[in-house]
Design a protein around this motif. Structure first.
Motif, PDB file in Angstrom:
ATOM      1  N   VAL A  62       6.412   7.166  -2.444  1.00  0.00           N
ATOM      2  CA  VAL A  62       7.041   8.334  -1.836  1.00  0.00           C
ATOM      3  C   VAL A  62       8.553   8.124  -1.812  1.00  0.00           C
TER       4      VAL A  62
ATOM      5  N   ASP B 105       0.823  -1.213   0.000  1.00  0.00           N
ATOM      6  CA  ASP B 105       0.000   0.000   0.000  1.00  0.00           C
ATOM      7  C   ASP B 105       0.855   1.260   0.000  1.00  0.00           C
ATOM      8  N   TYR B 106       2.039   1.166   0.598  1.00  0.00           N
ATOM      9  CA  TYR B 106       2.976   2.285   0.642  1.00  0.00           C
ATOM     10  C   TYR B 106       4.312   1.806   0.092  1.00  0.00           C
TER      11      TYR B 106
ATOM     12  N   GLU C 245       6.547   3.646 -11.137  1.00  0.00           N
ATOM     13  CA  GLU C 245       5.518   4.318 -11.943  1.00  0.00           C
ATOM     14  C   GLU C 245       5.330   3.614 -13.280  1.00  0.00           C
TER      15      GLU C 245
ATOM     16  N   GLU D 221       0.811   3.872  -2.870  1.00  0.00           N
ATOM     17  CA  GLU D 221       1.316   5.251  -2.843  1.00  0.00           C
ATOM     18  C   GLU D 221       2.841   5.238  -2.852  1.00  0.00           C
TER      19      GLU D 221
END
Length: 375
Positions: A172, A149-150, A163, A170
């Motif tokens: 980061v 999820d992260y 990407e 998500e």
């Protein structure tokens, strides 16, 4: 992320190997500073309890809440046993998020257990790619990234890989927690470690070798060529090579009946501070470890990678590392190119605050004046 019923977030950190202990240490300490309830699960993938405990002691970390003691097995059996054990613990303790770091079977099992238990999964050091599917670690990385999820990417390069794959979580960029650890402990290693005197080697007058990957040590020809290349370079430059030998590699030497060249001195595996001191003091490091490629880049020690691909291309981009493969002539050429190289490269893995950024993203606890995300 949803907090537990009493309002205090609970984080489960899953680790299983000594590199994971080092890279998770900043997260564990950041959780402690912020008063976060942290469940620490050790899978026992690296199964030498004595060596593991030294790492926990030197890094001043709490003893894990659980050790599954899975040990050395085939990939399927090892991962399956971890998955079962982790799932049972997650069900019993119901953390709000599961954090895994890296690309081992422990990481894959932890991520799958969290995802199947409907618990948010955070992958620290997400997005690394060697683009070599023959490496089991590459499968672990890809699968973990796609169920997380992260995704805490250490660099912009790793963010771009994620990407391109359209991962659902998500993404980061946080930097890499290995920078946090090395910045915290490198001075301590220089102060506390006496390994140079114990080995009777002088700073910048020896080479360091690490070699343990299956593709390098599990076949006689590959291992023999690796040792020949490193020893030939050492002979030409009149320096000794120190090789803290992994148990896997030692067993293969014995099995193949390979004699280690006289220029290479094998020693027992080292604790964290002693190995960090050797990395810092070596004139050059030869390695097949992704983690060592990062560490030497951060410490300013030139590196030659004994592989044909790397999931840390940033180290080569900045000039800290080069790929040599296993051909002895290529190893000698790479060593010649890297020896004496000025360590004026920029560290591409962040500024040493990755752990704080990760917890900030998760809204876990509070740390005032957190630094901005690096670019």
């Amino acid at each position: 992320m949803t907090a537990t019923s009493d309002g205090t977030p609970k984080v489960a950190i899953i680790l299983g190997t000594r590199p994971e202990i080092i890279k998770c240490a900043p997260l564990i300490k950041a959780c402690d500073r912020r008063g976060v309830d942290c469940l620490l699960i050790h899978t026992g993938q690296h199964y030498s309890e004595d060596l593991d405990q030294v790492f926990f002691d030197q890094l001043e970390l709490p003893t894990p809440d659980y050790n599954l003691e899975v040990g050395s097995r085939s990939h399927g059996e090892q991962t399956g046993r971890m998955l079962e054990g982790i799932e049972n613990l997650l069900e019993a303790h119901t953390p709000d998020i599961v954090l895994v770091q890296g690309d081992t079977n422990s990481v894959l099992a932890g991520a799958l257990a969290g995802a199947k238990s409907n618990i948010d999964v955070g992958h620290v050091e997400a997005g690394l790619r060697s683009f070599d599917r023959e490496m089991p670690e590459e499968t672990n990385r890809v699968v973990t990234d796609h169920v997380s999820d992260y995704l805490f990417a250490p660099t912009e390069e790793t963010k771009r890989y994620l990407e391109r794959e359209s991962v659902p979580g998500e993404i980061v960029v946080t930097g890499n927690t290995i920078v946090d650890s090395l910045y915290e402990y490198r001075d301590l290693a220089a102060e506390k470690s006496d390994v140079l005197n114990e080995l009777n080697v002088a700073e910048d007058d020896f080479y360091l070798l690490t070699a343990h990957r299956a593709e390098n040590v599990d076949t006689r020809d590959s291992f023999d060529r690796l040792l020949e290349g490193v020893s030939r370079f050492a002979a030409q430059t009149d320096r000794e090579v120190v090789y803290p030998i992994h148990p896997r590699a030692q067993s293969r030497l014995d099995e193949f009946g390979l004699a280690v060249p006289e220029e290479i001195r094998t020693i027992e595996p080292l604790d964290f501070l002693d190995f960090l001191r050797l990395e810092s003091a070596a004139a050059l490091v030869f390695t097949d470890s992704g983690g060592v490629q990062e560490e030497t880049c951060i410490l300013g020690t030139p590196c030659v990678t004994l592989r044909y691909s790397t999931e840390r291309p940033e180290t080569a981009y900045v000039g800290a590392n080069c790929l040599a493969g296993l051909d002895p002539d290529d190893i000698v050429e790479a060593g010649t190119m890297m020896l004496g190289k000025c360590a004026d490269w920029d560290v591409p893995f962040g500024d040493g605050r990755a752990a704080e950024r990760i917890l900030d993203v998760l809204a876990v606890g509070a740390e005032p004046d957190a630094a901005e995300v690096p670019t």
